[in-house]
Structures are given as structure tokens and as C-alpha cells.
Motif scaffolding. Structure first.
Motif, mmCIF file in Angstrom:
data_model
loop_
_atom_site.group_PDB
_atom_site.id
_atom_site.type_symbol
_atom_site.label_atom_id
_atom_site.label_comp_id
_atom_site.label_asym_id
_atom_site.label_seq_id
_atom_site.Cartn_x
_atom_site.Cartn_y
_atom_site.Cartn_z
ATOM 1 N N CYS A 144 0.511 -1.019 0.010
ATOM 2 C CA CYS A 144 0.089 0.003 -0.252
ATOM 3 C C CYS A 144 1.072 1.316 0.425
ATOM 4 N N LEU A 145 0.778 2.571 -1.174
ATOM 5 C CA LEU A 145 1.385 3.518 -1.152
ATOM 6 C C LEU A 145 0.497 4.370 -0.241
ATOM 7 N N CYS A 146 -0.079 4.625 0.011
ATOM 8 C CA CYS A 146 -1.004 5.690 1.372
ATOM 9 C C CYS A 146 -0.051 6.556 1.622
ATOM 10 N N ILE A 197 1.068 8.844 -0.626
ATOM 11 C CA ILE A 197 0.454 9.460 -1.506
ATOM 12 C C ILE A 197 0.579 10.532 -0.564
ATOM 13 N N CYS A 217 0.012 3.312 -7.171
ATOM 14 C CA CYS A 217 -0.026 1.457 -6.406
ATOM 15 C C CYS A 217 -0.414 0.584 -7.894
ATOM 16 N N LEU A 239 -1.639 -1.531 -7.021
ATOM 17 C CA LEU A 239 -3.158 -2.246 -6.167
ATOM 18 C C LEU A 239 -4.708 -1.627 -6.774
ATOM 19 N N PHE A 240 -4.227 -0.334 -7.054
ATOM 20 C CA PHE A 240 -4.911 0.307 -7.395
ATOM 21 C C PHE A 240 -6.002 0.271 -8.407
ATOM 22 N N CYS A 274 -7.700 -3.485 -4.584
ATOM 23 C CA CYS A 274 -7.448 -2.275 -3.438
ATOM 24 C C CYS A 274 -9.081 -2.033 -4.493
ATOM 25 N N ILE A 296 -7.866 -2.101 1.259
ATOM 26 C CA ILE A 296 -6.681 -3.045 1.533
ATOM 27 C C ILE A 296 -5.942 -1.913 2.732
ATOM 28 N N GLY A 297 -5.830 -0.682 1.965
ATOM 29 C CA GLY A 297 -5.651 0.970 2.721
ATOM 30 C C GLY A 297 -6.231 1.952 3.053
ATOM 31 N N CYS A 345 -6.798 4.856 2.601
ATOM 32 C CA CYS A 345 -6.802 5.518 1.315
ATOM 33 C C CYS A 345 -7.806 5.551 0.374
ATOM 34 N N MET A 346 -8.663 3.920 0.605
ATOM 35 C CA MET A 346 -9.666 3.672 -0.376
ATOM 36 C C MET A 346 -10.939 3.101 0.443
ATOM 37 N N CYS A 363 -7.640 6.992 -2.832
ATOM 38 C CA CYS A 363 -7.484 6.926 -3.638
ATOM 39 C C CYS A 363 -8.803 6.374 -3.764
HETATM 40 S S1 SF4 Z 1 -5.245 2.324 -0.343
HETATM 41 FE FE1 SF4 Z 1 -5.189 0.879 -2.082
HETATM 42 S S2 SF4 Z 1 -4.466 1.568 -3.973
HETATM 43 FE FE2 SF4 Z 1 -4.787 3.349 -1.754
HETATM 44 S S3 SF4 Z 1 -2.013 3.471 -2.366
HETATM 45 FE FE3 SF4 Z 1 -2.904 1.664 -0.702
HETATM 46 S S4 SF4 Z 1 -3.237 -0.435 -1.456
HETATM 47 FE FE4 SF4 Z 1 -3.156 0.820 -3.002
#
Ligand code: SF4
Lengths: 94, 371
Positions: free
Chosen positions: B321-323, B326, B336, B338-339, B343, B349-350, B352-353, B360
Motif C-alpha cells: 500500500c502506497l497510502c 500518497i 499503486c 493494487l489501485f 484494492c 486494503i489501505g 486511503c481506499m 484512492c
Molecule cells: S489504499 Fe489501496 S490503492 Fe491506495 S495506495 Fe493503499 S493499497 Fe494502493
């Protein structure tokens, strides 16, 4: 959680006011609003607390600020003899 | 006033919007290079997505979302502390957005599914009402930035019931802006500061920041014209090599801010160092209850430690996760892998989603950055 919403006070009883968010009315706490408020005033509300009385004259000022900003001549903003580089012209607006 | 007050104080004039967008493009062209700005507020991201502003930005303008989502920056151990209180059988009240945010082992929603008494409230006032109607201790998970912390402070100064217990995870945004400005990889050349937070703090608090880091700060509101005008004022400063604080939301923001609210805030809270999820340990980034309020402080009353929940192995995917990146302004949601794939809003997953204020989630819901 973190949203500030403006509304208009429709009634007030001590520290609790009813604020009309254009159709939706909610109780709002007036403990920390910056100035005394009265029925008819606009307030900015955050998580159930009024945090600012929005003065009418400021609303008018905002309108004229936007008008002025939108009206300023773009030509007048460019230094003379410095046209925007190719490819950097303002994009077509939808 | 001769001019009718616009409905809901909406500033959405189409012609003015077009003119301002042209001016924005012009200012970016004047800079002669790509310009990267940062906003620090989920509400700004939501407004930009809702009004389609991003699609109309000039291609050399990058506006990144910084650490402006209170839900996203609440650290997993803070959520674990709340879950630990619920696990002791205590009734826990939370803002709805916090429910699905993952702690290290589970979320508050998972805890509720397992039988914990977790309830959603709209605000601090409602939490106090619930406590007054009960004789048992009631825990309020007090999350959010300074704007929300002021509501918690007002509650604690207004004769709070003894059975109301506050677990403060409140955070102070200006401290996080410092960290972003110090990040060596940061390309941020200007900050769009959140209008409602500045309504409380005043724009004066950014003056030292601007001097120290030589980047402009413009305070902006949340209507389309508020945002566009604030961006114009930022980019024009960048192009001209200036760094000043400008208040583009004067109908709500003054230099000193709301003194009454600030005095409530600092009567109740002290600044404390705190972890911001995925970003860093931020000096003065958290707001902790002052010792005078120990009676209402969950940490004092129940001795709850942030380390209480046993550390568990993170889900493998969570490591990708790159939250945090970001929110530090060095990545965007579509960086990311997974975006929109592993996710998604229905399977986040993170954080931010999870949050409606997370970059996200907002991008996904508005179809931005999806490949
Ligand atoms: S919240 Fe989901 S899409 Fe956003 S950086 Fe984390 S893993 Fe990636």
C-alpha cells in the motif's frame, strides 16, 4: 468527518441553534462561534458546531473578488513580447 | 444587499470558472515548467473530483493530495487501542468513517461483528447525550484534525458527564505540513490550505512556515471558484518566484482565526508527538488531553496503551500500500499497483481506499487514474 458546511440559522435557544442547510435542518451548537449570532445569519458548521458567522458583506466581497479575477485581461498579464511558448497555450475549455 | 445571496453560498458561475481556468493555464505557461502543488484536505479532493476540476487543469499542473484525510492518518495502534477498550466490554462511539479502517489485526467493524459494542455518532455532542442517558462508561473515539478537536474541546468545557471517556487520536495538520515540506523527494512548490481548518487557526499560522520553507500558502474554500481562484493565486506566485500567505477564503478566514475556538482547543489539549499512519512520527502532530482532563481521558482512566494489541503480521498486500507515500506527496493513487485491482472501495486494503476523504477512494469513485 472533516467537512465544513454553510447554512442559515432559523431559530436559536441559548447555545443550540437550528440551522437550515437548504432543506435539511439540524441542531447546531453555538459554543464556539466567533461572534454573536442571530436568526437569519449564515454560519459555517463543522461536526455539529458553528465555527464562523459568515457576514453578508463578505459574501458580496467574495462575489466581486471572483468577478474581478475572472475579468482581468489575460493579455495584460503577459510581459510584452513574451507570447506563451508553443504547446503551452491555455487549453481549449469545455 | 442588492445582489441575491446565492443558494447555499454556492460559487459556481460557469463563465467565471472558464475565465479562471484560462488564467490558471496562463500562469502555468508563464512558469515555463511543470508546477506541483499540494492540498491538505479531503474536502478539497472531493470538491475537485465532484466538479471535474482535475480534468480541466492544464497538463503541466499537478495538484497532489497531502496528509489531509484524518481517517487515513489515524494510526493502526490508535484503532487497536479503541478495539482493546471495546474488547473489555465498554460501549464505544465513533465517527462512521472510522469503522472500516484497518487496525493491525482488525477494524472496528470487525470487532462489532464479533460482538463488541461499537456505535456510530455524528459528533461530540451526540456522544455526550448518549453518555448522559447511561450510567455505564461510554468511550468516544475522538478522531480528526483541529477543526474536529475543537468540537471535542467544547464538549469537555461544557460540564461533561463523568461516565464519558475520551480516547483522543486528534491531529494537528500544520505539523504534518512541516514534514512534507522537509521531505527531500518532495516537489511541492505551493500549498493550498484548508479553508475550514484555517477558519479556526487563522492564516497567520502559515507565515512562519512560508518564511522557513520559501513556498507560498494560499487558503482556499470548497466551492469550484474558491478552489480555482486559490490555485491561480498559488501558481502566479510560483511563476513570479514569490512565497507569501494569501487568504482566498476571506468570507470565513481571518488572520487570527476563531479566538474562542482556539482558546477552547488549547485549554483542553497539548501538542504531543504522534504517529501519522504511513507517513512518519510527527513532532507536535497529535493533540493529547491535558492532565486536568485526566478524569475523562481513556488513557489515564483505563491505562490503555497504544501497544496493547498484540502485533500481528500485516496482510502481505498491505505492505504494498502506497497510502503513506500518497499522503506525503511523492505518489499518486495510480502509482499503486493494487489501485482499482486488488484494492477497491468494496475491498479496501489501505486507509486511503476506506475513507470517503481518502485520495484512492475519491479517485476510484470518480473514475480518475483508472487504467
Ligand atoms: S489504499 Fe489501496 S490503492 Fe491506495 S495506495 Fe493503499 S493499497 Fe494502493
Amino acid at each position: 468527518m472533516c467537512l465544513g458546511v454553510p447554512g442559515k440559522i432559523v431559530s436559536i435557544d441559548d447555545m443550540v441553534g437550528v440551522v437550515d442547510f437548504w432543506g435539511v435542518k439540524r441542531d447546531v451548537a453555538m459554543h464556539i462561534v466567533d461572534e454573536p449570532v442571530a436568526v437569519g445569519d449564515y454560519v459555517l458548521v463543522h461536526v455539529g458546531f458553528a465555527i464562523r458567522r459568515i457576514p453578508e458583506e463578505e459574501i458580496a466581497e467574495t462575489l466581486s473578488f471572483f468577478e474581478q479575477m475572472a475579468a482581468e485581461d489575460l493579455e495584460g498579464l503577459s510581459p510584452p513580447g513574451a507570447p506563451p511558448k508553443p504547446g503551452t497555450e491555455p487549453e481549449a475549455l469545455p | 444587499m442588492t445582489q441575491a445571496t446565492p443558494r447555499r453560498l454556492e460559487f459556481r458561475d460557469v463563465a467565471q470558472g472558464k475565465a479562471m481556468r484560462a488564467r490558471l493555464s496562463h500562469a502555468v505557461a508563464q512558469a515555463g515548467r511543470p508546477v506541483t502543488l499540494m492540498h491538505v484536505c479531503g474536502s478539497h479532493e472531493q470538491a475537485m473530483a465532484r466538479y471535474g476540476l482535475r480534468a480541466s487543469f492544464p497538463k503541466d499542473l499537478h495538484v497532489q493530495m497531502g496528509p489531509g484525510c484524518p481517517v487515513c492518518v489515524t494510526d493502526a495502534p490508535e484503532i487497536d487501542a479503541c478495539i482493546a477498550l471495546a474488547a473489555r466490554g465498554l460501549r464505544v462511539l465513533t465517527y462512521g468513517d472510522m469503522l472500516r479502517v484497518p487496525g493491525r489485526a482488525m477494524s472496528l467493524e470487525d470487532a462489532r461483528a464479533g460482538g463488541a459494542r461499537v456505535e456510530v455518532v455524528y459528533g461530540a455532542t451526540q456522544a455526550a447525550q448518549i453518555a448522559r442517558a447511561s450510567s455505564d462508561p461510554v468511550v468516544f473515539f475522538a478522531t480528526g484534525f483541529e477543526t474536529t478537536a475543537v468540537a471535542t474541546a467544547a464538549l469537555l468545557l461544557d460540564d461533561p458527564p463523568d461516565n464519558l471517556v475520551i480516547l483522543s487520536a486528534h491531529k494537528w495538520v500544520p505539523a504534518a505540513m512541516e514534514i512534507v515540506a522537509q521531505t527531500p523527494e518532495s516537489k511541492i512548490e505551493g500549498f493550498l490550505a484548508a479553508g475550514h481548518a484555517a477558519t479556526i487557526t487563522g492564516y497567520g499560522i502559515f507565515e512562519r512556515f512560508v518564511e522557513r520553507y520559501r513556498v507560498p500558502v494560499v487558503v482556499g474554500g470548497f466551492e469550484p471558484l474558491d478552489i480555482l481562484s486559490a490555485l491561480v493565486l498559488l501558481v502566479e506566485q510560483v511563476s513570479a518566484g514569490k512565497a507569501e500567505v494569501v487568504n482566498a477564503f476571506p468570507r470565513c478566514v481571518s488572520r487570527e482565526g476563531n479566538k474562542k475556538a482556539l482558546s477552547a482547543l488549547w485549554r483542553v489539549f497539548d501538542m504531543a508527538d504522534g504517529e501519522w499512519r504511513g507517513i512518519a512520527r510527527i513532532p507536535s502532530g497529535n493533540l493529547a488531553l491535558k492532565p486536568e482532563f485526566a478524569k475523562w481521558d481513556a488513557r489515564e482512566r483505563f491505562g490503555v496503551e497504544l501497544a496493547e494489541a498484540p502485533p500481528v503480521e500485516e496482510r502481505a498486500s498491505a505492505a504494498e500500500c502506497l497510502c503513506g507515500k500518497i499522503m506525503s506527496g511523492i505518489a499518486e493513487p495510480n502509482d499503486c499497483p493494487l489501485f482499482g485491482k486488488a484494492c477497491r472501495p468494496d475491498a479496501p486494503i489501505g486507509a486511503c481506499m476506506v475513507s470517503s476523504e481518502g485520495a484512492c477512494r475519491i479517485w476510484h469513485e470518480h473514475g480518475l487514474g483508472l487504467r
